[in-house]
Write a protein that holds these residues in place. Structure first.
Motif, mmCIF file in Angstrom:
data_model
loop_
_atom_site.group_PDB
_atom_site.id
_atom_site.type_symbol
_atom_site.label_atom_id
_atom_site.label_comp_id
_atom_site.label_asym_id
_atom_site.label_seq_id
_atom_site.Cartn_x
_atom_site.Cartn_y
_atom_site.Cartn_z
ATOM 1 N N GLN A 10 0.814 -1.208 0.000
ATOM 2 C CA GLN A 10 0.000 0.000 0.000
ATOM 3 C C GLN A 10 0.851 1.263 0.000
ATOM 4 O O GLN A 10 0.340 2.343 -0.251
ATOM 5 C CB GLN A 10 -0.918 0.034 1.226
ATOM 6 N N ILE A 11 2.121 1.124 0.290
ATOM 7 C CA ILE A 11 2.998 2.287 0.359
ATOM 8 C C ILE A 11 3.542 2.558 -1.035
ATOM 9 O O ILE A 11 4.159 1.689 -1.643
ATOM 10 C CB ILE A 11 4.146 2.070 1.366
ATOM 11 N N GLN A 12 3.289 3.749 -1.537
ATOM 12 C CA GLN A 12 3.758 4.120 -2.864
ATOM 13 C C GLN A 12 5.255 4.388 -2.816
ATOM 14 O O GLN A 12 5.765 4.933 -1.850
ATOM 15 C CB GLN A 12 3.034 5.379 -3.348
ATOM 16 N N LEU A 13 5.943 4.011 -3.893
ATOM 17 C CA LEU A 13 7.377 4.259 -3.960
ATOM 18 C C LEU A 13 7.644 5.681 -4.420
ATOM 19 O O LEU A 13 6.809 6.306 -5.051
ATOM 20 C CB LEU A 13 8.031 3.253 -4.909
ATOM 21 N N GLY A 14 8.819 6.170 -4.137
ATOM 22 C CA GLY A 14 9.217 7.498 -4.563
ATOM 23 C C GLY A 14 8.523 8.593 -3.794
ATOM 24 O O GLY A 14 7.645 9.253 -4.306
ATOM 25 N N PRO A 15 8.902 8.792 -2.526
ATOM 26 C CA PRO A 15 8.202 9.772 -1.713
ATOM 27 C C PRO A 15 8.242 11.168 -2.328
ATOM 28 O O PRO A 15 9.252 11.589 -2.854
ATOM 29 C CB PRO A 15 8.939 9.747 -0.376
ATOM 30 N N THR A 16 7.093 11.821 -2.276
ATOM 31 C CA THR A 16 7.011 13.191 -2.763
ATOM 32 C C THR A 16 7.308 14.161 -1.635
ATOM 33 O O THR A 16 7.579 15.316 -1.870
ATOM 34 C CB THR A 16 5.600 13.483 -3.302
ATOM 35 N N LYS A 17 7.268 13.684 -0.423
ATOM 36 C CA LYS A 17 7.455 14.532 0.738
ATOM 37 C C LYS A 17 8.153 13.715 1.820
ATOM 38 O O LYS A 17 7.866 12.542 1.988
ATOM 39 C CB LYS A 17 6.079 14.995 1.224
ATOM 40 N N VAL A 18 9.058 14.340 2.530
ATOM 41 C CA VAL A 18 9.735 13.685 3.644
ATOM 42 C C VAL A 18 9.402 14.471 4.901
ATOM 43 O O VAL A 18 9.524 15.693 4.934
ATOM 44 C CB VAL A 18 11.267 13.637 3.446
ATOM 45 N N LEU A 19 8.958 13.760 5.927
ATOM 46 C CA LEU A 19 8.658 14.370 7.218
ATOM 47 C C LEU A 19 9.575 13.770 8.271
ATOM 48 O O LEU A 19 9.755 12.555 8.331
ATOM 49 C CB LEU A 19 7.205 14.109 7.621
ATOM 50 N N VAL A 20 10.154 14.638 9.091
ATOM 51 C CA VAL A 20 10.938 14.194 10.240
ATOM 52 C C VAL A 20 9.975 14.178 11.420
ATOM 53 O O VAL A 20 9.475 15.217 11.846
ATOM 54 C CB VAL A 20 12.138 15.129 10.499
ATOM 55 N N ILE A 122 17.641 19.194 17.196
ATOM 56 C CA ILE A 122 18.298 18.150 16.393
ATOM 57 C C ILE A 122 17.329 17.644 15.326
ATOM 58 O O ILE A 122 17.708 17.497 14.152
ATOM 59 C CB ILE A 122 18.817 16.994 17.272
ATOM 60 N N TYR A 123 16.082 17.377 15.704
ATOM 61 C CA TYR A 123 15.077 16.952 14.716
ATOM 62 C C TYR A 123 14.923 18.023 13.629
ATOM 63 O O TYR A 123 14.868 17.710 12.433
ATOM 64 C CB TYR A 123 13.717 16.730 15.382
ATOM 65 N N HIS A 124 14.825 19.282 14.051
ATOM 66 C CA HIS A 124 14.647 20.386 13.110
ATOM 67 C C HIS A 124 15.855 20.495 12.174
ATOM 68 O O HIS A 124 15.702 20.665 10.955
ATOM 69 C CB HIS A 124 14.423 21.683 13.895
ATOM 70 N N ALA A 125 17.058 20.381 12.722
ATOM 71 C CA ALA A 125 18.278 20.450 11.912
ATOM 72 C C ALA A 125 18.321 19.304 10.903
ATOM 73 O O ALA A 125 18.736 19.501 9.753
ATOM 74 C CB ALA A 125 19.511 20.419 12.813
ATOM 75 N N LEU A 126 17.881 18.113 11.313
ATOM 76 C CA LEU A 126 17.828 16.980 10.380
ATOM 77 C C LEU A 126 16.883 17.300 9.231
ATOM 78 O O LEU A 126 17.207 17.056 8.066
ATOM 79 C CB LEU A 126 17.400 15.698 11.092
ATOM 80 N N ALA A 127 15.722 17.863 9.553
ATOM 81 C CA ALA A 127 14.761 18.227 8.502
ATOM 82 C C ALA A 127 15.380 19.234 7.534
ATOM 83 O O ALA A 127 15.265 19.082 6.307
ATOM 84 C CB ALA A 127 13.482 18.789 9.118
ATOM 85 N N LEU A 128 16.027 20.248 8.063
ATOM 86 C CA LEU A 128 16.670 21.242 7.200
ATOM 87 C C LEU A 128 17.754 20.605 6.335
ATOM 88 O O LEU A 128 17.872 20.904 5.148
ATOM 89 C CB LEU A 128 17.244 22.386 8.043
ATOM 90 N N ASP A 129 18.526 19.695 6.909
ATOM 91 C CA ASP A 129 19.599 19.018 6.192
ATOM 92 C C ASP A 129 19.054 18.145 5.056
ATOM 93 O O ASP A 129 19.667 18.043 3.997
ATOM 94 C CB ASP A 129 20.419 18.170 7.167
ATOM 95 N N LEU A 130 17.886 17.539 5.290
ATOM 96 C CA LEU A 130 17.279 16.649 4.289
ATOM 97 C C LEU A 130 16.382 17.393 3.297
ATOM 98 O O LEU A 130 15.869 16.778 2.365
ATOM 99 C CB LEU A 130 16.434 15.569 4.984
ATOM 100 N N GLY A 131 16.164 18.676 3.533
ATOM 101 C CA GLY A 131 15.203 19.404 2.702
ATOM 102 C C GLY A 131 13.787 18.936 2.980
ATOM 103 O O GLY A 131 12.922 18.935 2.106
ATOM 104 N N ALA A 132 13.548 18.529 4.217
ATOM 105 C CA ALA A 132 12.273 17.957 4.644
ATOM 106 C C ALA A 132 11.555 18.930 5.577
ATOM 107 O O ALA A 132 11.967 20.076 5.737
ATOM 108 C CB ALA A 132 12.534 16.625 5.366
#
Length: 160
Positions: A10-20, A122-132
């Motif tokens: 049920q999980i589609q491949l190729g995420p259009t969005k990344v959430l931390v 740290i979570y926020h920095a990870l999101a910024l680093d990933l463009g998420a």
């Protein structure tokens, strides 16, 4: 749909969005509190829509702490984490670059209004680093750091 009902097909491949994923939302899986049902549903919806959910390896300890602070047994935290991992959550160890960004974020603020917590930073920095987006229910963190971007506020009773 619950986390347990999600099948890999049920999980589609190729995420259009990344959430931390922040612990403030992950805890809602096993703690019955305001927004728990919405959080479970929104996590399942994000995953079935092909969006990627990632979190810090720190999440494991934060879930244990939340279980302890709410007079629950550690098994509840383990079950919540296992359900998230089985549904597709990826745990990431923060790099030195992420930690450097996090220290900078955690130092935003002042004595009167306070500072963002290092954990949230740290979570926020990870999101910024990933463009998420850092997906959190922590209004205080967002109020102090919204100018940096990379944030998505969880709101109970609001579809994501």
């Amino acid at each position: 749909m619950s986390l347990e009902q999600i099948q890999p097909s049920q999980i589609q491949l190729g995420p259009t969005k990344v959430l931390v994923l922040d612990c403030s939302i992950a805890c809602k899986i096993f703690l019955e509190e305001v927004g728990s049902v919405e959080a479970r549903n929104q996590i399942a919806e994000h995953l079935t829509n092909g969006e990627a959910l990632v979190a810090l390896t720190l999440l494991r300890m934060e879930l244990y702490l939340a279980a302890f602070n709410n007079d629950n047994e550690p098994g509840l935290a383990i079950q919540a984490l296992e359900a998230l991992l089985a549904a597709g959550l990826e745990l990431i160890e923060p790099s030195e670059t992420v930690m450097s960004k996090a220290f900078g974020i955690a130092r935003i603020g002042n004595k009167k209004q306070g500072w963002p917590s290092l954990q949230d930073s740290i979570y926020h920095a990870l999101a910024l680093d990933l463009g998420a987006k850092f997906w959190t229910a922590d209004h205080r963190h967002i109020a102090k750091t919204q100018h940096l971007g990379g944030l998505e506020l969880f709101c109970a009773n609001v579809a994501v």
